[in-house]
Write a protein that holds these residues in place. Structure first.
Motif, PDB file in Angstrom:
ATOM      1  N   SER A 197      -1.888   0.443   2.689  1.00 59.09           N
ATOM      2  CA  SER A 197      -2.133  -0.935   2.248  1.00 59.09           C
ATOM      3  C   SER A 197      -3.437  -1.067   1.459  1.00 59.09           C
ATOM      4  CB  SER A 197      -2.145  -1.892   3.448  1.00 59.09           C
ATOM      5  OG  SER A 197      -3.339  -1.803   4.203  1.00 59.09           O
ATOM      6  N   GLN A 256      -2.219  -0.158  -1.946  1.00 60.05           N
ATOM      7  CA  GLN A 256      -1.167  -1.030  -2.481  1.00 60.05           C
ATOM      8  C   GLN A 256      -1.227  -2.414  -1.821  1.00 60.05           C
ATOM      9  OE1 GLN A 256       2.597   0.986  -2.025  1.00 60.05           O
ATOM     10  NE2 GLN A 256       1.946   2.777  -3.162  1.00 60.05           N
ATOM     11  N   PRO A 257      -2.324  -3.133  -1.985  1.00 56.83           N
ATOM     12  CA  PRO A 257      -2.465  -4.419  -1.285  1.00 56.83           C
ATOM     13  C   PRO A 257      -1.498  -5.499  -1.753  1.00 56.83           C
ATOM     14  CG  PRO A 257      -4.276  -4.080  -2.826  1.00 56.83           C
ATOM     15  CD  PRO A 257      -3.529  -2.785  -2.759  1.00 56.83           C
ATOM     16  N   VAL A 258      -1.195  -5.538  -3.057  1.00 54.44           N
ATOM     17  CA  VAL A 258      -0.297  -6.586  -3.565  1.00 54.44           C
ATOM     18  C   VAL A 258       1.118  -6.370  -3.036  1.00 54.44           C
ATOM     19  CG1 VAL A 258       0.700  -7.623  -5.631  1.00 54.44           C
ATOM     20  CG2 VAL A 258      -1.702  -6.942  -5.623  1.00 54.44           C
ATOM     21  N   GLU A 259       1.605  -5.132  -3.115  1.00 54.37           N
ATOM     22  CA  GLU A 259       2.939  -4.835  -2.606  1.00 54.37           C
ATOM     23  C   GLU A 259       3.013  -5.080  -1.107  1.00 54.37           C
ATOM     24  OE1 GLU A 259       6.302  -2.827  -0.905  1.00 54.37           O
ATOM     25  OE2 GLU A 259       4.224  -2.267  -0.533  1.00 54.37           O
ATOM     26  N   THR A 260       1.934  -4.753  -0.403  1.00 53.90           N
ATOM     27  CA  THR A 260       1.895  -4.961   1.042  1.00 53.90           C
ATOM     28  C   THR A 260       2.016  -6.437   1.389  1.00 53.90           C
ATOM     29  OG1 THR A 260       0.537  -2.980   1.391  1.00 53.90           O
ATOM     30  CG2 THR A 260       0.481  -4.658   3.111  1.00 53.90           C
ATOM     31  N   MET A 261       1.258  -7.281   0.720  1.00 53.14           N
ATOM     32  CA  MET A 261       1.317  -8.716   0.986  1.00 53.14           C
ATOM     33  C   MET A 261       2.689  -9.283   0.646  1.00 53.14           C
ATOM     34  SD  MET A 261      -0.224 -11.435   2.095  1.00 53.14           S
ATOM     35  CE  MET A 261      -1.983 -11.059   2.114  1.00 53.14           C
ATOM     36  N   ASP A 262       3.244  -8.851  -0.470  1.00 51.27           N
ATOM     37  CA  ASP A 262       4.540  -9.372  -0.905  1.00 51.27           C
ATOM     38  C   ASP A 262       5.658  -8.955   0.036  1.00 51.27           C
ATOM     39  OD1 ASP A 262       6.184 -10.781  -2.783  1.00 51.27           O
ATOM     40  OD2 ASP A 262       6.887  -8.857  -3.520  1.00 51.27           O
ATOM     41  N   PRO A 271      -5.612  -4.880   4.273  1.00 47.49           N
ATOM     42  CA  PRO A 271      -4.594  -5.702   3.612  1.00 47.49           C
ATOM     43  C   PRO A 271      -3.319  -5.818   4.447  1.00 47.49           C
ATOM     44  CG  PRO A 271      -5.642  -4.250   2.024  1.00 47.49           C
ATOM     45  CD  PRO A 271      -6.150  -3.831   3.374  1.00 47.49           C
ATOM     46  N   ALA A 273      -1.764  -9.387   5.749  1.00 50.71           N
ATOM     47  CA  ALA A 273      -0.374  -9.760   5.492  1.00 50.71           C
ATOM     48  C   ALA A 273       0.358 -10.101   6.781  1.00 50.71           C
ATOM     49  CB  ALA A 273       0.338  -8.616   4.761  1.00 50.71           C
TER      50      ALA A 273
END
Length: 316
Positions: free
Chosen positions: A88, A91-97, A147, A151
């Protein structure tokens, strides 16, 4: 009863599918593309032919709504999403999404279908951050340090809000670490056990680990999926901490795993500072008393059993 498991191909999804099948459920499992997914864990457990696998994009509202209307599940288990704390940070954006965004999509779809659906959300002990010596319970303040944890905390509060605002039967299981032979090799517990097994067979290698002083509450994944089911089969929807109540260090886990194969871990393990996380939790402790009192749930296997079971699976 029919259950829809989002993330059926993962460790928890596979064990939950087996558990529900034994309870007499019809089980539908989702993957983004079920035609190309291997569902290796379902095959390992010998239940692939008993689970109906379907394609569903968990972030696509129309895809989720279509799946709900077509299969009309009584229970939905959200076990999908990016599952690695370490990944995470990259890849914080993918993790949150994939965690918070997908949870919102599922809740919205439940709100729009005509049939009442009971919803389980996979929470995480990572939301608590560093507990220190005080075991965390359901009222402990969240202090996420990755992240992934941010999430999961967001998804937790989405579930809480939809439960209150729309009267949806929605629960979050705040699960502490839980392991099994189905764990991927990128998880440190499986990494340790696989390395110890190779070394015991004569492989000349050193195992590189990060901070072995961290402490966690490690449980047995098949125990924990029963807690998920129990949450959706109570009279009142609520959130629960699921854990063993026993915390040990990663050094302890490593020592016991190597000892299972007759090895002294100190001869084969090197600590690599580059493997330390940007922000890590030093200590995670849990108080699962609420689950014991209300759900009647208690773990059957503690960390020593977890290590023995995982090592035994490699040896066999």
């Amino acid at each position: 009863m029919k259950a829809l498991i989002c993330g059926v191909g993962g460790q928890d999804g596979a064990y939950l599918a087996r558990f529900l099948l034994e309870k007499g459920y019809d089980v539908v499992g989702t993957s983004r593309d079920s035609m190309v997914a291997s569902f290796g864990n379902l095959r390992t457990l010998g239940i692939l032919d008993q689970v109906e696998t379907v394609s569903m994009a968990i972030n696509d509202f129309r895809s989720v709504l279509y799946t709900f209307k077509r299969h009309a599940p009584d229970e939905v288990y959200n076990l999908a999403g990016q599952s690695s704390v370490g990944l995470s940070f990259d890849q914080p954006v993918e993790t949150m999404d994939s965690i918070a965004g997908a949870t919102l999509t599922l809740l919205e779809a439940i709100r729009f279908v005509d049939k009442p659906i009971r919803f389980y959300n996979a929470g995480s002990s990572e939301c608590f951050g560093d507990t220190g010596a005080t075991p965390a319970c359901e009222t402990t303040t969240f202090c996420p340090r990755s992240p992934y944890a941010v999430a999961k905390a967001s998804a937790h509060w989405l579930v809480h809000n939809y439960r209150e605002a729309y009267n949806i039967f929605a629960c979050t299981g705040i699960l502490f670490n839980h392991e099994s032979p189905l764990r991927l090799n990128r998880f440190v517990t499986q990494k340790i056990i696989q390395a110890a097994a190779r070394i015991a067979q004569g492989c000349q290698e050193k195992l590189e680990l990060g901070n072995v002083a961290i402490k966690r509450d490690w449980g047995w994944a098949p125990d924990y999926v029963e807690a998920m089911w129990r949450m959706l089969n109570t009279d009142v929807a609520d959130d629960y901490v699921i854990a063993t109540g026993r915390t040990v260090s990663l050094e302890y886990f490593t020592e016991k795993a190597f000892a299972y194969f007759g090895l002294d871990w100190k001869d084969y393990v090197e600590v690599d500072p580059s493997l330390f996380r940007p922000a890590d939790i030093m200590e995670g402790r849990a108080n699962p008393e609420k689950a014991r009192k209300i759900l009647g749930w208690c773990h059957a296997v503690d960390v020593d059993g977890v290590i023995a079971n995982m090592c035994g699976a490699v040896r066999s």
